[in-house]
Scaffold this motif. Structure first.
Motif, PDB file in Angstrom:
ATOM      1  N   THR A 353       1.092   0.777   0.538  1.00  0.00           N
ATOM      2  CA  THR A 353       0.205  -0.046  -0.283  1.00  0.00           C
ATOM      3  C   THR A 353       0.716  -0.031  -1.714  1.00  0.00           C
ATOM      4  N   LEU A 354       1.063  -1.219  -2.201  1.00  0.00           N
ATOM      5  CA  LEU A 354       1.402  -1.399  -3.611  1.00  0.00           C
ATOM      6  C   LEU A 354       0.246  -2.168  -4.238  1.00  0.00           C
ATOM      7  N   SER A 355      -0.356  -1.614  -5.269  1.00  0.00           N
ATOM      8  CA  SER A 355      -1.471  -2.285  -5.940  1.00  0.00           C
ATOM      9  C   SER A 355      -0.996  -2.978  -7.208  1.00  0.00           C
ATOM     10  N   LEU A 356      -1.406  -4.242  -7.369  1.00  0.00           N
ATOM     11  CA  LEU A 356      -1.203  -4.972  -8.620  1.00  0.00           C
ATOM     12  C   LEU A 356      -2.520  -4.936  -9.375  1.00  0.00           C
ATOM     13  N   VAL A 357      -2.523  -4.356 -10.577  1.00  0.00           N
ATOM     14  CA  VAL A 357      -3.768  -4.233 -11.333  1.00  0.00           C
ATOM     15  C   VAL A 357      -3.640  -4.888 -12.698  1.00  0.00           C
ATOM     16  N   GLY A 358      -4.785  -5.340 -13.210  1.00  0.00           N
ATOM     17  CA  GLY A 358      -4.835  -5.967 -14.524  1.00  0.00           C
ATOM     18  C   GLY A 358      -6.082  -6.811 -14.631  1.00  0.00           C
ATOM     19  N   GLU A 359      -6.345  -7.311 -15.842  1.00  0.00           N
ATOM     20  CA  GLU A 359      -7.539  -8.119 -16.069  1.00  0.00           C
ATOM     21  C   GLU A 359      -7.347  -9.545 -15.548  1.00  0.00           C
ATOM     22  N   SER A 360      -8.450 -10.291 -15.501  1.00  0.00           N
ATOM     23  CA  SER A 360      -8.370 -11.712 -15.133  1.00  0.00           C
ATOM     24  C   SER A 360      -7.408 -12.414 -16.089  1.00  0.00           C
ATOM     25  N   GLY A 361      -6.532 -13.237 -15.521  1.00  0.00           N
ATOM     26  CA  GLY A 361      -5.584 -13.971 -16.350  1.00  0.00           C
ATOM     27  C   GLY A 361      -4.256 -13.275 -16.528  1.00  0.00           C
ATOM     28  N   CYS A 362      -4.093 -12.075 -15.919  1.00  0.00           N
ATOM     29  CA  CYS A 362      -2.830 -11.344 -16.111  1.00  0.00           C
ATOM     30  C   CYS A 362      -1.742 -11.833 -15.167  1.00  0.00           C
ATOM     31  N   GLY A 363      -2.108 -12.609 -14.121  1.00  0.00           N
ATOM     32  CA  GLY A 363      -1.101 -13.165 -13.213  1.00  0.00           C
ATOM     33  C   GLY A 363      -1.023 -12.490 -11.862  1.00  0.00           C
ATOM     34  N   LYS A 364      -1.901 -11.520 -11.603  1.00  0.00           N
ATOM     35  CA  LYS A 364      -1.773 -10.762 -10.344  1.00  0.00           C
ATOM     36  C   LYS A 364      -2.107 -11.625  -9.126  1.00  0.00           C
ATOM     37  N   SER A 365      -3.162 -12.453  -9.197  1.00  0.00           N
ATOM     38  CA  SER A 365      -3.498 -13.324  -8.053  1.00  0.00           C
ATOM     39  C   SER A 365      -2.448 -14.408  -7.857  1.00  0.00           C
ATOM     40  N   THR A 366      -1.925 -14.939  -8.973  1.00  0.00           N
ATOM     41  CA  THR A 366      -0.859 -15.947  -8.878  1.00  0.00           C
ATOM     42  C   THR A 366       0.377 -15.344  -8.227  1.00  0.00           C
ATOM     43  N   THR A 367       0.658 -14.069  -8.503  1.00  0.00           N
ATOM     44  CA  THR A 367       1.785 -13.380  -7.855  1.00  0.00           C
ATOM     45  C   THR A 367       1.573 -13.334  -6.343  1.00  0.00           C
ATOM     46  N   VAL A 535       1.682   1.777  -7.764  1.00  0.00           N
ATOM     47  CA  VAL A 535       0.846   0.911  -8.602  1.00  0.00           C
ATOM     48  C   VAL A 535       1.734   0.150  -9.579  1.00  0.00           C
ATOM     49  N   ALA A 536       1.454  -1.164  -9.727  1.00  0.00           N
ATOM     50  CA  ALA A 536       2.124  -1.981 -10.743  1.00  0.00           C
ATOM     51  C   ALA A 536       1.046  -2.562 -11.660  1.00  0.00           C
ATOM     52  N   VAL A 537       1.182  -2.311 -12.950  1.00  0.00           N
ATOM     53  CA  VAL A 537       0.201  -2.796 -13.936  1.00  0.00           C
ATOM     54  C   VAL A 537       0.731  -4.073 -14.566  1.00  0.00           C
ATOM     55  N   MET A 538      -0.073  -5.156 -14.509  1.00  0.00           N
ATOM     56  CA  MET A 538       0.353  -6.451 -15.036  1.00  0.00           C
ATOM     57  C   MET A 538      -0.418  -6.832 -16.294  1.00  0.00           C
ATOM     58  N   TYR A 539       0.314  -7.438 -17.228  1.00  0.00           N
ATOM     59  CA  TYR A 539      -0.297  -7.930 -18.468  1.00  0.00           C
ATOM     60  C   TYR A 539       0.446  -9.187 -18.884  1.00  0.00           C
ATOM     61  N   LEU A 540      -0.290 -10.274 -19.084  1.00  0.00           N
ATOM     62  CA  LEU A 540       0.278 -11.560 -19.491  1.00  0.00           C
ATOM     63  C   LEU A 540       1.462 -11.991 -18.625  1.00  0.00           C
ATOM     64  N   GLY A 541       1.274 -11.853 -17.298  1.00  0.00           N
ATOM     65  CA  GLY A 541       2.272 -12.346 -16.349  1.00  0.00           C
ATOM     66  C   GLY A 541       3.446 -11.429 -16.101  1.00  0.00           C
ATOM     67  N   GLU A 542       3.470 -10.260 -16.756  1.00  0.00           N
ATOM     68  CA  GLU A 542       4.604  -9.352 -16.597  1.00  0.00           C
ATOM     69  C   GLU A 542       4.136  -7.988 -16.099  1.00  0.00           C
ATOM     70  N   ILE A 543       5.002  -7.312 -15.361  1.00  0.00           N
ATOM     71  CA  ILE A 543       4.724  -5.922 -14.984  1.00  0.00           C
ATOM     72  C   ILE A 543       5.120  -5.042 -16.165  1.00  0.00           C
ATOM     73  N   VAL A 544       4.143  -4.308 -16.716  1.00  0.00           N
ATOM     74  CA  VAL A 544       4.429  -3.461 -17.881  1.00  0.00           C
ATOM     75  C   VAL A 544       4.645  -2.002 -17.484  1.00  0.00           C
ATOM     76  N   GLU A 545       4.167  -1.640 -16.262  1.00  0.00           N
ATOM     77  CA  GLU A 545       4.387  -0.276 -15.775  1.00  0.00           C
ATOM     78  C   GLU A 545       4.283  -0.281 -14.254  1.00  0.00           C
ATOM     79  N   ILE A 546       5.193   0.432 -13.602  1.00  0.00           N
ATOM     80  CA  ILE A 546       5.175   0.509 -12.139  1.00  0.00           C
ATOM     81  C   ILE A 546       5.707   1.870 -11.709  1.00  0.00           C
ATOM     82  N   GLY A 547       5.100   2.398 -10.654  1.00  0.00           N
ATOM     83  CA  GLY A 547       5.577   3.684 -10.162  1.00  0.00           C
ATOM     84  C   GLY A 547       4.668   4.262  -9.106  1.00  0.00           C
ATOM     85  N   PRO A 548       4.990   5.446  -8.592  1.00  0.00           N
ATOM     86  CA  PRO A 548       4.113   6.115  -7.628  1.00  0.00           C
ATOM     87  C   PRO A 548       2.720   6.302  -8.223  1.00  0.00           C
ATOM     88  N   ARG A 549       1.704   6.186  -7.385  1.00  0.00           N
ATOM     89  CA  ARG A 549       0.325   6.256  -7.879  1.00  0.00           C
ATOM     90  C   ARG A 549       0.053   7.506  -8.707  1.00  0.00           C
TER      91      ARG A 549
END
Length: 615
Positions: A353-367, A535-549
């Motif tokens: 399981t890789l989680s994409l997290v971030g606020e609405s508008g960060c691009g995670k659903s579009t990804t 976990v991958a953290v998204m902000y403004l359409g970009e992954i700003v941090e990713i790694g083991p949970r």
């Protein structure tokens, strides 16, 4: 059951409660019979006190608040008991008198501000109307007061936004507008009905802080309706736990949390994900669940490691970019673009399981939609189970989607209301010509059993199921094609806390038995911590941090990751007076000009597999 007397002892004296509810019962007419949905609820709310009513959908908490405000339809509802405010029984007041009470002495804010705001009027005019209805003031005075209120609820550039419309505000800012409107007449009591449920976790934190500050400044009492025990711990002095129309437990919030006696109270508390509760576990963990009738905790086995040791990922994404062109003017020329996803890269292995997290508008659903080609990406490379997704024609694309399926946030919108759930679950199998109708029916029955539903339910329609059951149906439908990857797009965000825990446990069970890979899209960091391998953290359409949970949660490096984690409500009443002083800035716009060239991003490796974007 009376929560307290009609007076509260404070500093040796006594204070008359702002609101006193006694033996409140509410019934609805169903097929010419009266069905009672709230039974003999009694409680008081003292000056400057916050009382929380907590319970899941259908418990009667919102009906209680609507009964107090007399906002239920007269012909189909019946309210009995006594609701005392300022020496008057609200239930016996003439309608004209009650109209003066609403918005003046008691104000209410709801879960979805867009349904409460008129889309064709500027927000300044709507708040001014709340003032002019109850006070004899000029337009100029009303405008000045509205601007003061907007500043009070921390809306930037309040004067400049007076003439803007609701659609020009984000969800969090619209909720601030509703709070400003509620405060316009300086009410004695504010009823907040699930005011943060539909908001991102950071915006939720801001709104909770705001309500605390305004309560201190205005001296209001607050009746807070919610299903989230984490939120209750942050705001409530006293708590009422409701279950199927009854108040099953009442008392000081601290007592409820640390010495809760009723099985349902303990079940609600057990289902709240606690950030940092994973210890040294490298694998996801199931949510502890308690039987709401007996109070006994279910015995849960540990999650076994199912992540494929093969070097080839089942999903491999490189430099995925998705933009939406903006056209304007008479000729419809391209004047800019929404940079929804910008150079995103990640991979996903079987059983992971890789989680994409971030606020609405960060691009995670579009990804998520881009990797399944529900949206056509602008550029990049996507490989799924041997398919080069970007180069597929319609026939090959249809075949590829047997390998990857999506589960969406709102299961009711995903299911045809005129189709039985048996037909809905069977449909993908039949459409892909994988067998006969009899085989489809047999497989659908087996999968429904696997997701915790009975095979005989196949004849029912979507409206005959609860939200949690509908989400299980949506998961069953996704499993009909034996996919290797499931994109769960906010699949548990709209669910009550205990149902959310059950569905998350179900996903972990399915992953273990079917070796599924999940791309889990969410804004809830506490849930993400529980279910993720990476976990991958998204902000403004970009992954700003990713790694083991464990690495991301125990050693967050990017400022935005830290902000997301600090916003998670912590189910500890000792934190009730703490304010997080979170920034009220709205998330920046992803709209760019035609000639915009994205900067080249660099990442540094903090530890093995833990990458953070260099500012």
């Amino acid at each position: 059951m009376l929560l307290s007397g009609t007076q509260f002892e404070q500093s040796g004296g006594s204070v008359t409660p702002v609101l006193s509810v006694k033996n409140l019962s509410t019934s609805f007419r169903v097929n010419d019979e009266w069905k009672t949905v709230v039974r003999n609820i009694s409680f008081d709310v003292a000056p400057r006190e916050t009382v929380a009513i907590v319970g899941e959908s259908g418990s009667g908490k919102s009906v209680t608040s609507l009964s107090i405000m007399r906002l239920l339809a007269k012909h189909s509802s019946r309210i009995e008991g006594q609701v005392m405010l300022g020496g008057r029984d609200l239930l016996s007041l003439p309608e004209e008198e009650m109209r003066k009470v609403r918005g003046n002495e008691i104000s209410m804010i709801f879960q979805e501000p867009m349904t409460s705001l008129n889309p064709i009027f500027p927000i300044g005019k709507q708040i001014a109307e709340a003032l002019t209805v109850h006070k004899d003031i000029s337009k100029a005075e009303a405008k000045a007061e509205v601007i003061r209120l907007l500043e009070k609820v921390r809306i930037p550039n309040a004067k400049g936004r007076f003439d803007e419309y609701p659609h020009q505000f984000s969800g969090g800012m619209r909720q601030r507008v509703m709070i400003a409107m509620a405060l316009a007449s300086k009410p004695k009591l504010l009823i907040a009905d699930e005011p943060t449920t539909a908001l991102d976790v950071t915006i939720q934190g801001q709104i909770l802080d705001l309500i605390k500050v305004l309560q201190e400044e205005e001296g209001m009492s607050v009746l807070f309706i919610t299903h989230d025990m984490g939120v209750v711990a942050e705001v409530a002095d006293r708590t009422i736990v409701m279950f199927r129309g009854d108040a099953v437990e009442v008392g000081e919030t601290d007592d409820i949390f640390h010495r809760g006696k009723h099985p349902y109270t303990r079940a609600l508390l057990s289902a709240v994900p606690k950030l940092g509760s994973m210890g040294e576990s490298r694998l996801p963990m199931r949510f502890p669940l308690i039987d709401v009738k007996t109070g006994e905790q279910q015995i849960l086995k540990d999650v076994t490691d199912t992540v494929s040791k093969l070097k080839t990922p089942i999903l491999d994404v490189k430099d995925l970019t998705t933009r939406f062109d903006i056209h304007s003017g008479l000729l419809g020329r391209k004047t800019g673009a929404v940079h929804a996803v910008e150079k995103v890269s990640f991979n996903l292995f079987e059983g992971e399981t890789l989680s994409l997290v971030g606020e609405s508008g960060c691009g995670k659903s579009t990804t998520g939609r881009s990797v399944t080609r529900l949206i056509t990406p602008t550029s990049g490379n996507v490989q799924i189970d041997g398919y080069d997704v970007m180069s597929l024609d319609q026939h090959a694309l249809r075949k590829m989607r047997r390998s990857i399926q999506m589960v969406f946030q709102d299961p009711f919108a995903s299911l045809n209301p005129r189709m039985t759930i048996g037909s809905a679950v069977m449909e993908p199998f039949i459409e892909h010509k994988l067998g006969t109708k009899a085989e489809a029916r047999e497989k659908a029955a087996a999968i429904l059993e696997k997701v915790g539903l009975a095979a005989e339910m196949m004849r029912r329609f979507p409206h005959e199921f609860s939200g949690g059951q509908r989400q299980r149906i949506a998961i069953a439908r996704a499993l009909m094609l034996d996919p290797k990857v499931i994109v769960a797009d906010e699949a548990v965000s709209a669910l009550d806390v205990s149902i959310k825990a059950q569905v998350c446990n179900l996903l972990l069970d399915l992953q273990e038995s079917l070796n599924l890979a999940f791309l889990f899209i969410s804004h809830d960091m506490a849930v993400v911590e529980r279910v993720s391998h990476r976990v991958a953290v998204m902000y403004l359409g970009e992954i700003v941090e990713i790694g083991p949970r464990a690495a991301v949660f125990e050693n967050p490096q990017h400022a935005y990751t830290k902000k997301l984690m600090s916003a998670v409500p912590i189910p500890d009443p000792a934190r009730r007076k703490i304010k997080r002083n979170m920034s009220t800035d709205e998330i920046k716009s992803p709209i760019r000009s035609v000639d915009y060239v994205p900067p080249v991003r660099e990442y540094r490796e903090v530890s093995e597999g833990h990458l953070v974007q260099v500012a």
